[in-house]
Scaffold this motif. Structure first.
Motif, PDB file in Angstrom:
ATOM      1  N   MET A   1      77.413  40.212  15.758  1.00  0.00           N
ATOM      2  CA  MET A   1      76.260  39.369  15.462  1.00  0.00           C
ATOM      3  C   MET A   1      75.958  38.481  16.673  1.00  0.00           C
ATOM      4  O   MET A   1      76.859  37.834  17.210  1.00  0.00           O
ATOM      5  CB  MET A   1      76.549  38.505  14.233  1.00  0.00           C
ATOM      6  N   ASN A   2      74.684  38.471  17.094  1.00  0.00           N
ATOM      7  CA  ASN A   2      74.346  37.676  18.267  1.00  0.00           C
ATOM      8  C   ASN A   2      74.267  36.191  17.918  1.00  0.00           C
ATOM      9  O   ASN A   2      74.301  35.799  16.744  1.00  0.00           O
ATOM     10  CB  ASN A   2      73.040  38.168  18.903  1.00  0.00           C
ATOM     11  N   LEU A   3      74.151  35.360  18.942  1.00  0.00           N
ATOM     12  CA  LEU A   3      74.204  33.919  18.742  1.00  0.00           C
ATOM     13  C   LEU A   3      73.071  33.418  17.847  1.00  0.00           C
ATOM     14  O   LEU A   3      73.286  32.538  16.996  1.00  0.00           O
ATOM     15  CB  LEU A   3      74.167  33.209  20.093  1.00  0.00           C
ATOM     16  N   ASP A   4      71.871  33.956  18.015  1.00  0.00           N
ATOM     17  CA  ASP A   4      70.741  33.520  17.192  1.00  0.00           C
ATOM     18  C   ASP A   4      71.014  33.750  15.712  1.00  0.00           C
ATOM     19  O   ASP A   4      70.720  32.899  14.865  1.00  0.00           O
ATOM     20  CB  ASP A   4      69.464  34.253  17.597  1.00  0.00           C
ATOM     21  N   LYS A   5      71.574  34.905  15.374  1.00  0.00           N
ATOM     22  CA  LYS A   5      71.894  35.230  13.982  1.00  0.00           C
ATOM     23  C   LYS A   5      72.986  34.306  13.450  1.00  0.00           C
ATOM     24  O   LYS A   5      72.950  33.869  12.295  1.00  0.00           O
ATOM     25  CB  LYS A   5      72.335  36.690  13.869  1.00  0.00           C
ATOM     26  N   LEU A   6      73.976  34.022  14.279  1.00  0.00           N
ATOM     27  CA  LEU A   6      75.037  33.097  13.881  1.00  0.00           C
ATOM     28  C   LEU A   6      74.449  31.737  13.528  1.00  0.00           C
ATOM     29  O   LEU A   6      74.790  31.126  12.507  1.00  0.00           O
ATOM     30  CB  LEU A   6      76.056  32.933  15.012  1.00  0.00           C
ATOM     31  N   GLN A   7      73.564  31.258  14.381  1.00  0.00           N
ATOM     32  CA  GLN A   7      72.998  29.927  14.188  1.00  0.00           C
ATOM     33  C   GLN A   7      72.099  29.860  12.962  1.00  0.00           C
ATOM     34  O   GLN A   7      72.030  28.829  12.287  1.00  0.00           O
ATOM     35  CB  GLN A   7      72.235  29.510  15.449  1.00  0.00           C
ATOM     36  N   GLU A   8      71.429  30.958  12.649  1.00  0.00           N
ATOM     37  CA  GLU A   8      70.564  30.995  11.465  1.00  0.00           C
ATOM     38  C   GLU A   8      71.374  30.891  10.182  1.00  0.00           C
ATOM     39  O   GLU A   8      70.915  30.322   9.180  1.00  0.00           O
ATOM     40  CB  GLU A   8      69.744  32.295  11.438  1.00  0.00           C
ATOM     41  N   SER A   9      72.581  31.439  10.196  1.00  0.00           N
ATOM     42  CA  SER A   9      73.364  31.558   8.966  1.00  0.00           C
ATOM     43  C   SER A   9      74.407  30.473   8.782  1.00  0.00           C
ATOM     44  O   SER A   9      75.087  30.442   7.758  1.00  0.00           O
ATOM     45  CB  SER A   9      74.062  32.925   8.939  1.00  0.00           C
ATOM     46  N   ALA A  10      74.550  29.564   9.749  1.00  0.00           N
ATOM     47  CA  ALA A  10      75.660  28.612   9.705  1.00  0.00           C
ATOM     48  C   ALA A  10      75.211  27.159   9.690  1.00  0.00           C
ATOM     49  O   ALA A  10      74.140  26.808  10.198  1.00  0.00           O
ATOM     50  CB  ALA A  10      76.581  28.857  10.901  1.00  0.00           C
ATOM     51  N   LEU A  11      76.065  26.322   9.108  1.00  0.00           N
ATOM     52  CA  LEU A  11      75.853  24.876   9.093  1.00  0.00           C
ATOM     53  C   LEU A  11      77.083  24.207   9.695  1.00  0.00           C
ATOM     54  O   LEU A  11      78.213  24.453   9.254  1.00  0.00           O
ATOM     55  CB  LEU A  11      75.649  24.378   7.660  1.00  0.00           C
ATOM     56  N   ILE A  12      76.862  23.366  10.700  1.00  0.00           N
ATOM     57  CA  ILE A  12      77.966  22.667  11.357  1.00  0.00           C
ATOM     58  C   ILE A  12      78.089  21.272  10.760  1.00  0.00           C
ATOM     59  O   ILE A  12      77.173  20.462  10.848  1.00  0.00           O
ATOM     60  CB  ILE A  12      77.737  22.572  12.887  1.00  0.00           C
ATOM     61  N   ARG A  13      79.236  21.000  10.129  1.00  0.00           N
ATOM     62  CA  ARG A  13      79.481  19.683   9.549  1.00  0.00           C
ATOM     63  C   ARG A  13      80.140  18.789  10.593  1.00  0.00           C
ATOM     64  O   ARG A  13      81.137  19.190  11.211  1.00  0.00           O
ATOM     65  CB  ARG A  13      80.413  19.771   8.354  1.00  0.00           C
ATOM     66  N   ILE A  14      79.606  17.604  10.771  1.00  0.00           N
ATOM     67  CA  ILE A  14      80.177  16.633  11.704  1.00  0.00           C
ATOM     68  C   ILE A  14      80.733  15.480  10.877  1.00  0.00           C
ATOM     69  O   ILE A  14      79.984  14.798  10.167  1.00  0.00           O
ATOM     70  CB  ILE A  14      79.118  16.122  12.696  1.00  0.00           C
ATOM     71  N   VAL A  15      82.044  15.270  10.934  1.00  0.00           N
ATOM     72  CA  VAL A  15      82.681  14.233  10.117  1.00  0.00           C
ATOM     73  C   VAL A  15      83.367  13.238  11.046  1.00  0.00           C
ATOM     74  O   VAL A  15      84.385  13.556  11.680  1.00  0.00           O
ATOM     75  CB  VAL A  15      83.702  14.844   9.139  1.00  0.00           C
ATOM     76  N   ASP A  16      82.792  12.032  11.137  1.00  0.00           N
ATOM     77  CA  ASP A  16      83.332  10.992  12.022  1.00  0.00           C
ATOM     78  C   ASP A  16      82.802   9.645  11.550  1.00  0.00           C
ATOM     79  O   ASP A  16      81.627   9.538  11.187  1.00  0.00           O
ATOM     80  CB  ASP A  16      82.918  11.264  13.470  1.00  0.00           C
ATOM     81  N   ASP A  17      83.645   8.624  11.554  1.00  0.00           N
ATOM     82  CA  ASP A  17      83.204   7.303  11.110  1.00  0.00           C
ATOM     83  C   ASP A  17      82.447   6.538  12.192  1.00  0.00           C
ATOM     84  O   ASP A  17      81.852   5.493  11.923  1.00  0.00           O
ATOM     85  CB  ASP A  17      84.404   6.478  10.631  1.00  0.00           C
TER      86      ASP A  17
END
Length: 216
Positions: A1-17
């Motif tokens: 799977m190319n990078l564009d497809k990866l980015q379409e299907s994924a959510l990056i959670r950022i957890v920091d106070d």
């Protein structure tokens, strides 16, 4: 799977106070085409995150109320397999090693270079998508196996062991012709064509016979 497809299907959670750190990471990660969501604490992540969305977690180690390491343990107990990328300015080798042993995708010391973080995110997302694909396959395989009757399951286990029809007939005290019929139905329902295929199905679902017969 190319990078564009990866980015379409994924959510990056950022957890920091740290508000500034969350904004900085969000700006960087979204600037490269990823979708993100931010949480100011581990507790908010646990309360609000949708674990069904593929992706990964970029997680700080030191946070009030619940640390990143503690969050990882809770996620393990909840069987939440989202890959974790730890980032920390306050860590030691033992902590990093243990976090990786417990399944973390990566452990990065602050300050983290943009390229290193983005590389870790891409690796983690690929890992998560593969995990979900394997999980779906296992679920579909189990569903197919559960369509078998009790007798068909018994025959399937013996077929998977490599027994011939005559041997199965002798063990189950039925005719060889009946074994042939059951064998054909088993293969049709499981969508396989050979004993190897049946064995692969049983190995995927790790099915255990309630009568204490073990699959070998």
């Amino acid at each position: 799977m190319n990078l564009d497809k990866l980015q379409e299907s994924a959510l990056i959670r950022i957890v920091d106070d740290d508000d500034a750190m969350r904004k900085s990471w969000r700006f960087l990660i979204e600037g490269e085409g990823w979708h993100t969501v931010c949480y100011s604490s581990a507790l908010r992540f646990l309360e609000e995150d949708n674990r069904e969305e593929p992706g990964c977690v970029v997680l700080d180690v030191r946070m009030p109320d619940m640390s990143g390491i503690e969050l990882q343990r809770v996620m393990m107990l909840q069987k939440n397999g989202l890959p974790i990328i730890f980032v920390s300015a306050h860590s030691d080798i033992d902590m990093a090693v243990q976090a990786l042993k417990d399944g973390a995708s990566d452990f990065l010391p602050k300050p983290v270079s943009a390229d290193r973080l983005l590389e870790a995110i891409e690796k983690a997302v690929k890992k998560d998508l593969e995990r979900r694909k394997e999980k779906k396959l296992a679920e579909e395989t189990r569903q197919a196996f559960n369509t078998l009757t009790a007798r068909e399951k018994m025959v399937a286990r013996k077929v998977a062991r490599g027994l011939l029809n005559k041997q199965i007939a002798d063990e189950l005290n039925i005719s060889e012709k009946t074994v042939q019929v059951h064998r054909g139905v088993v293969c049709r329902k499981l969508g396989v064509k050979s004993a190897v295929g049946v064995a692969n199905i049983l190995s995927i679902i790790h099915e255990e016979d309630s009568s204490s017969e073990t699959f070998r």
